[in-house]
Design a protein around this motif. Structure first.
Motif, short mmCIF file in Angstrom:
data_model
loop_
_atom_site.label_atom_id
_atom_site.label_comp_id
_atom_site.label_asym_id
_atom_site.label_seq_id
_atom_site.Cartn_x
_atom_site.Cartn_y
_atom_site.Cartn_z
N MET A 195 47.84 1.23 4.19
CA MET A 195 48.63 2.41 3.83
C MET A 195 47.69 3.54 3.41
O MET A 195 46.78 3.31 2.62
CB MET A 195 49.57 2.09 2.65
N PRO A 196 47.84 4.75 3.95
CA PRO A 196 46.98 5.86 3.55
C PRO A 196 47.08 6.12 2.06
O PRO A 196 48.15 6.01 1.46
CB PRO A 196 47.53 7.05 4.37
N VAL A 197 45.95 6.51 1.45
CA VAL A 197 45.93 6.76 0.02
C VAL A 197 46.93 7.85 -0.36
O VAL A 197 47.58 7.78 -1.40
CB VAL A 197 44.50 7.17 -0.42
N ALA A 198 47.08 8.87 0.47
CA ALA A 198 47.98 9.98 0.14
C ALA A 198 49.42 9.53 -0.01
O ALA A 198 50.23 10.24 -0.61
CB ALA A 198 47.88 11.06 1.21
N ASP A 199 49.77 8.35 0.53
CA ASP A 199 51.16 7.88 0.45
C ASP A 199 51.41 7.00 -0.77
O ASP A 199 52.53 6.55 -0.99
CB ASP A 199 51.51 7.09 1.71
N LEU A 200 50.37 6.73 -1.55
CA LEU A 200 50.55 5.81 -2.67
C LEU A 200 51.50 6.36 -3.73
O LEU A 200 52.21 5.62 -4.38
CB LEU A 200 49.18 5.51 -3.32
N LEU A 201 51.47 7.69 -3.90
CA LEU A 201 52.30 8.31 -4.93
C LEU A 201 53.13 9.41 -4.28
O LEU A 201 52.68 10.54 -4.15
CB LEU A 201 51.42 8.87 -6.05
N PRO A 202 54.33 9.11 -3.83
CA PRO A 202 55.14 10.08 -3.09
C PRO A 202 55.59 11.23 -3.96
O PRO A 202 55.54 11.17 -5.18
CB PRO A 202 56.33 9.25 -2.62
N PHE A 255 41.14 17.43 1.49
CA PHE A 255 40.34 16.22 1.40
C PHE A 255 41.11 15.04 0.81
O PHE A 255 40.89 13.89 1.18
CB PHE A 255 39.07 16.48 0.58
N SER A 256 42.04 15.32 -0.12
CA SER A 256 42.79 14.23 -0.74
C SER A 256 43.69 13.53 0.28
O SER A 256 44.05 12.36 0.10
CB SER A 256 43.64 14.75 -1.90
N GLN A 257 44.06 14.23 1.35
CA GLN A 257 44.89 13.64 2.39
C GLN A 257 44.06 12.89 3.43
O GLN A 257 44.64 12.29 4.36
CB GLN A 257 45.70 14.75 3.07
N ARG A 258 42.74 12.93 3.28
CA ARG A 258 41.87 12.29 4.29
C ARG A 258 40.89 11.31 3.66
O ARG A 258 39.81 11.07 4.20
CB ARG A 258 41.14 13.38 5.07
N LEU A 259 41.26 10.75 2.52
CA LEU A 259 40.37 9.80 1.85
C LEU A 259 40.12 8.55 2.69
O LEU A 259 39.06 7.92 2.58
CB LEU A 259 40.94 9.41 0.49
N ASP A 260 41.08 8.19 3.53
CA ASP A 260 40.89 7.01 4.37
C ASP A 260 39.86 7.25 5.47
O ASP A 260 39.44 6.30 6.14
CB ASP A 260 42.23 6.59 4.99
N PHE A 261 39.47 8.50 5.66
CA PHE A 261 38.45 8.84 6.67
C PHE A 261 37.18 9.34 5.99
O PHE A 261 36.41 10.10 6.58
CB PHE A 261 38.99 9.90 7.62
N ALA A 262 36.96 8.91 4.74
CA ALA A 262 35.81 9.40 3.98
C ALA A 262 34.49 9.12 4.69
O ALA A 262 33.62 10.01 4.78
CB ALA A 262 35.80 8.75 2.59
N ASP A 263 34.33 7.92 5.22
CA ASP A 263 33.06 7.58 5.88
C ASP A 263 32.81 8.47 7.09
O ASP A 263 31.67 8.89 7.35
CB ASP A 263 33.08 6.11 6.32
N VAL A 264 33.87 8.78 7.83
CA VAL A 264 33.73 9.65 9.01
C VAL A 264 33.32 11.05 8.59
O VAL A 264 32.42 11.67 9.18
CB VAL A 264 35.04 9.70 9.81
N LEU A 265 33.96 11.57 7.55
CA LEU A 265 33.65 12.93 7.08
C LEU A 265 32.21 13.03 6.59
O LEU A 265 31.50 14.00 6.89
CB LEU A 265 34.60 13.33 5.96
#
Length: 366
Positions: free
Chosen positions: A1-8, A343-353
């Motif tokens: 689950m993407p981090v941004a979805d943890l707290l709706p 950036f908070s919406q793309r934490l799951d792609f941190a390594d790519v960034l």
């Protein structure tokens, strides 16, 4: 689950604007409310001899740093002027304390005076910049002539005590003491927006957000002195004299990150200050500390990722001036809000960034 979805967004519900079109009260209603004492402070007064103050503060009956207190700390020069006032017997304003249990108190106003006196009796600073007693500059309490020490010892500091009987439950007590604190301080140095929020509403945000504001990468991005391991920030002059730290602007910036995550909620005020005021009050009431800590982890991961990719210019913007575009040589809130949100919406792609950091920086130049 993407981090941004943890707290709706549905985590909290913002209150609708207050209805100000209610009916007016008659004089009889007003008098009746006053007689019932709905909002009335019960107080007492006390005087403490300065020589007894260290024992009083060591007794464990005084809480010196409630959550709603401000961050300001006095310099050695300002502490010295207080001591000079006692030497000259100049009247010193009373301190305000709240009796949260019988014979147990928290300091609402006057923390700096008490801290200055405590430090003086502990020989923690030398007197400096004295106006009327310059010959005492460079001396600590123990280095003063005996007769002068005795003269200081017999002076008194007054206190006004909001008694335990003021409120019949914890919620009312919390509201009243924060209200009194805000009223006392608004008569002197003007409170910043965040200092007012901190005083008027208490909850998990009060304890968690100031700690998040000391995240090293966040401090580095804004030019705020970073925390040092094993050293209390409130003992470091470079931190205490930083304007963002003093005014709690750094805490407000963390609040902006929290609030903008739910900016789209129906009923949110359009003006930012009103929105932040409302979010602070409602989130303190509705969110658990665990939820606030969870959002805080997202904040820390986000700001660390931002700094890893964008470095010192993380929150800079480019502006056209004189026919060419250049970097504005300081961080801006406009860039901060936008960059942190993205950036908070793309934490799951941190390594790519991070791996494509050079490409991102080149793109920003354009």
């Amino acid at each position: 689950m993407p981090v941004a979805d943890l707290l709706p967004d549905e985590a909290i519900t913002l209150d609708p604007p207050a209805n100000t079109s209610g009916t007016t009260s008659s004089d009889a209603d007003i008098v009746d409310r006053y007689v019932r004492g709905e909002v009335r402070i019960v107080t007492d007064q006390a005087r403490t001899q300065l020589a007894e103050l260290p024992l009083v503060l060591q007794s464990g009956r005084y809480k010196l740093q409630p959550d709603y207190q401000r961050r300001h700390r006095w310099s050695a020069a300002k502490k010295s002027r207080l001591i000079e006032s006692f030497i000259m017997n100049v009247p010193v304003p009373p301190i305000f304390v709240y009796e949260y249990e019988y014979s147990k108190y928290e300091v609402m106003d006057g923390l700096q005076r008490l801290t200055a006196l405590w430090d003086f009796y502990q020989d923690k600073f030398e007197l400096t910049d004295l106006e009327y007693w310059p010959e005492l500059n460079g001396r600590k309490y123990s280095g003063l002539p005996l007769q002068l020490r005795q003269a200081i010892d017999r002076r008194h500091i007054s206190s006004i005590v909001l008694l335990y009987e003021t409120a019949n439950d914890n919620a009312v007590a919390q509201h009243l003491k924060e209200l009194v604190f805000e009223r006392i301080n608004s008569g002197g140095v003007t409170l910043s927006a965040q200092e007012s929020r901190n005083a008027l509403s208490s909850g998990p945000l009060n304890s968690v957000l100031p700690r998040l504001a000391r995240t090293p990468e966040f401090c580095r991005a804004w030019g705020i002195p970073e925390p040092l391991q094993g050293i209390d920030d409130l003992e470091r002059d470079e931190v205490l004299t930083d304007s963002r730290f003093q005014s709690m602007d750094d805490v407000e910036m963390v609040l902006r990150f929290f609030a903008h995550r739910q900016r789209g909620l129906e009923g949110a005020p359009r003006r930012l200050k009103a929105f932040l005021d409302q979010y602070w009050e409602v989130a303190n009431r509705q969110l658990t500390k665990e939820t606030v800590e969870a959002i805080g982890e997202i904040f820390k991961r986000t700001v660390r990722l931002v700094f890893a990719v964008l470095e010192e210019r993380a929150f800079f913007i480019r502006r056209e001036r004189g026919g060419s575009r250049g970097w504005v040589p300081r961080p801006t809130l406009l860039a901060y809000d936008s960059v942190m949100s993205a950036f908070s919406q793309r934490l799951d792609f941190a390594d790519v960034l991070v791996s494509r950091k050079d490409t991102v920086l080149q793109g920003l130049e354009k």
